[in-house]
Motif scaffolding. Sequence first.
Motif, PDB file in Angstrom:
ATOM      1  N   PRO A 162       0.791  -1.255   0.007  1.00  0.00           N
ATOM      2  CA  PRO A 162       0.011  -0.061  -0.009  1.00  0.00           C
ATOM      3  C   PRO A 162       0.824   1.539  -0.003  1.00  0.00           C
ATOM      4  O   PRO A 162       1.803   1.303   0.792  1.00  0.00           O
ATOM      5  CB  PRO A 162      -0.809  -0.111   1.386  1.00  0.00           C
ATOM      6  CG  PRO A 162       0.027  -1.077   2.258  1.00  0.00           C
ATOM      7  CD  PRO A 162       0.800  -1.691   1.255  1.00  0.00           C
ATOM      8  N   LEU A 163       0.769   2.167  -0.799  1.00  0.00           N
ATOM      9  CA  LEU A 163       1.288   3.246  -1.081  1.00  0.00           C
ATOM     10  C   LEU A 163       0.534   4.533  -0.651  1.00  0.00           C
ATOM     11  O   LEU A 163      -0.412   4.731  -0.852  1.00  0.00           O
ATOM     12  CB  LEU A 163       1.674   3.500  -2.636  1.00  0.00           C
ATOM     13  CG  LEU A 163       2.544   2.251  -3.277  1.00  0.00           C
ATOM     14  CD1 LEU A 163       3.016   2.512  -4.726  1.00  0.00           C
ATOM     15  CD2 LEU A 163       3.672   1.813  -2.244  1.00  0.00           C
ATOM     16  N   ALA A 164       1.431   5.500  -0.401  1.00  0.00           N
ATOM     17  CA  ALA A 164       0.724   7.000  -0.184  1.00  0.00           C
ATOM     18  C   ALA A 164       1.907   7.921  -0.542  1.00  0.00           C
ATOM     19  O   ALA A 164       3.370   7.889  -0.492  1.00  0.00           O
ATOM     20  CB  ALA A 164       0.620   7.312   1.336  1.00  0.00           C
ATOM     21  N   PRO A 165       1.758   9.289  -1.028  1.00  0.00           N
ATOM     22  CA  PRO A 165       2.565  10.219  -1.461  1.00  0.00           C
ATOM     23  C   PRO A 165       3.587  10.703  -0.185  1.00  0.00           C
ATOM     24  O   PRO A 165       3.095  10.793   0.881  1.00  0.00           O
ATOM     25  CB  PRO A 165       1.905  11.591  -2.013  1.00  0.00           C
ATOM     26  CG  PRO A 165       0.546  10.877  -2.319  1.00  0.00           C
ATOM     27  CD  PRO A 165       0.420   9.703  -1.223  1.00  0.00           C
ATOM     28  N   ALA A 166       4.880  11.002  -0.373  1.00  0.00           N
ATOM     29  CA  ALA A 166       5.934  11.222   0.644  1.00  0.00           C
ATOM     30  C   ALA A 166       6.474  12.518  -0.011  1.00  0.00           C
ATOM     31  O   ALA A 166       6.396  13.093  -1.159  1.00  0.00           O
ATOM     32  CB  ALA A 166       6.633  10.378   0.874  1.00  0.00           C
ATOM     33  N   ALA A 167       7.073  13.275   1.099  1.00  0.00           N
ATOM     34  CA  ALA A 167       7.929  14.308   0.651  1.00  0.00           C
ATOM     35  C   ALA A 167       9.020  14.249  -0.145  1.00  0.00           C
ATOM     36  O   ALA A 167       9.346  12.886  -0.453  1.00  0.00           O
ATOM     37  CB  ALA A 167       8.370  15.119   1.968  1.00  0.00           C
ATOM     38  N   HIS A 168       9.643  15.103  -0.637  1.00  0.00           N
ATOM     39  CA  HIS A 168      10.967  14.843  -1.755  1.00  0.00           C
ATOM     40  C   HIS A 168      11.999  16.061  -1.467  1.00  0.00           C
ATOM     41  O   HIS A 168      11.542  16.921  -0.842  1.00  0.00           O
ATOM     42  CB  HIS A 168      10.232  15.188  -3.021  1.00  0.00           C
ATOM     43  CG  HIS A 168       9.658  16.407  -3.385  1.00  0.00           C
ATOM     44  ND1 HIS A 168      10.320  17.265  -3.856  1.00  0.00           N
ATOM     45  CD2 HIS A 168       8.254  16.720  -3.597  1.00  0.00           C
ATOM     46  CE1 HIS A 168       9.478  18.488  -4.176  1.00  0.00           C
ATOM     47  NE2 HIS A 168       8.229  17.926  -4.005  1.00  0.00           N
ATOM     48  N   PRO A 169      12.996  15.907  -1.912  1.00  0.00           N
ATOM     49  CA  PRO A 169      13.825  16.764  -1.781  1.00  0.00           C
ATOM     50  C   PRO A 169      13.783  18.269  -2.306  1.00  0.00           C
ATOM     51  O   PRO A 169      13.117  18.148  -3.419  1.00  0.00           O
ATOM     52  CB  PRO A 169      15.176  16.411  -2.310  1.00  0.00           C
ATOM     53  CG  PRO A 169      15.122  14.844  -2.447  1.00  0.00           C
ATOM     54  CD  PRO A 169      13.673  14.529  -2.619  1.00  0.00           C
ATOM     55  N   ALA A 170      13.976  19.326  -1.820  1.00  0.00           N
ATOM     56  CA  ALA A 170      13.973  20.625  -2.277  1.00  0.00           C
ATOM     57  C   ALA A 170      15.085  21.135  -2.332  1.00  0.00           C
ATOM     58  O   ALA A 170      16.200  20.969  -1.591  1.00  0.00           O
ATOM     59  CB  ALA A 170      12.775  21.365  -1.194  1.00  0.00           C
ATOM     60  N   PRO A 171      15.320  22.188  -3.106  1.00  0.00           N
ATOM     61  CA  PRO A 171      16.463  23.264  -3.140  1.00  0.00           C
ATOM     62  C   PRO A 171      16.903  23.643  -1.815  1.00  0.00           C
ATOM     63  O   PRO A 171      16.208  23.874  -0.942  1.00  0.00           O
ATOM     64  CB  PRO A 171      16.025  24.253  -4.068  1.00  0.00           C
ATOM     65  CG  PRO A 171      14.786  23.787  -4.908  1.00  0.00           C
ATOM     66  CD  PRO A 171      14.277  22.875  -3.839  1.00  0.00           C
TER      67      PRO A 171
END
Length: 245
Positions: free
Chosen positions: A46-55
């Motif tokens: 089961p998947l859910a969106p996560a944060a990602h690297p930002a500048p």
Amino acid sequence: MSAENGGGTRRQGRLTQWLRGRRPKETADTGGREALLLAAARAGLPLAPAAHPAPGHICSCDRVGCPTPARHPVSFAWQTQSTTDRAQIERWARHQPQANFITATGMVHDVLDVPLEAGAEALENLLSAGVEVGPVAESDDGRMLFFTLTRGTPEDEDEWWPCELDSHPETADEHPGMRWHCRGSYVLVPPARLPGDDGRQVRWLRGPEHRLPDPLTLLEALTDACSRHAGTQPDHAASVWPLRH
């Protein structure tokens, strides 16, 4: 002492070469990302969106001083939001093209999370012994993730323990270097990007097409390898523990 250290260095070198030799090539394009996510969902993760690297090597979330940048869900409701529904995952992947994804553990699968060198040693030994090993992911922050069947939902709820207890520093002597992600936890699912300029990722070594094994079939080999490598690995606890909002 120098001979022992030299032997350890040579062994780690062989493990690293073996690991790189087994590392599959992954496409970095959007279509490849979506295909890998859908493959994980078809396997029941089961998947859910996560944060990602930002500048600036920070997290895409708006939390000041985020303790787990690019490694946590974006929603407080990630446990109920997590899904294997193809249409929903496609919508998320296309509307959030930079997002990482997490997979919630303790529903269908658990994850045995170990230091990279210990995991490489255990994986080599398990495969050589003909043990059925399921999906395995490698994280460039120095961890290896073994995906297994969950322990299941027992009739007696007292048989459950929270994942935080498995990961708590006070249990390090009992479980050197290992964290057992079960109910109430999550891990990043490949493909995922980690903060930094060096292109760090989380990638599959063995993809989700491999059947999830019983965790007890892997536990002894992983525990033994972690014990042998105890004290030789950096502490990445802050980067992998579930973020509590």
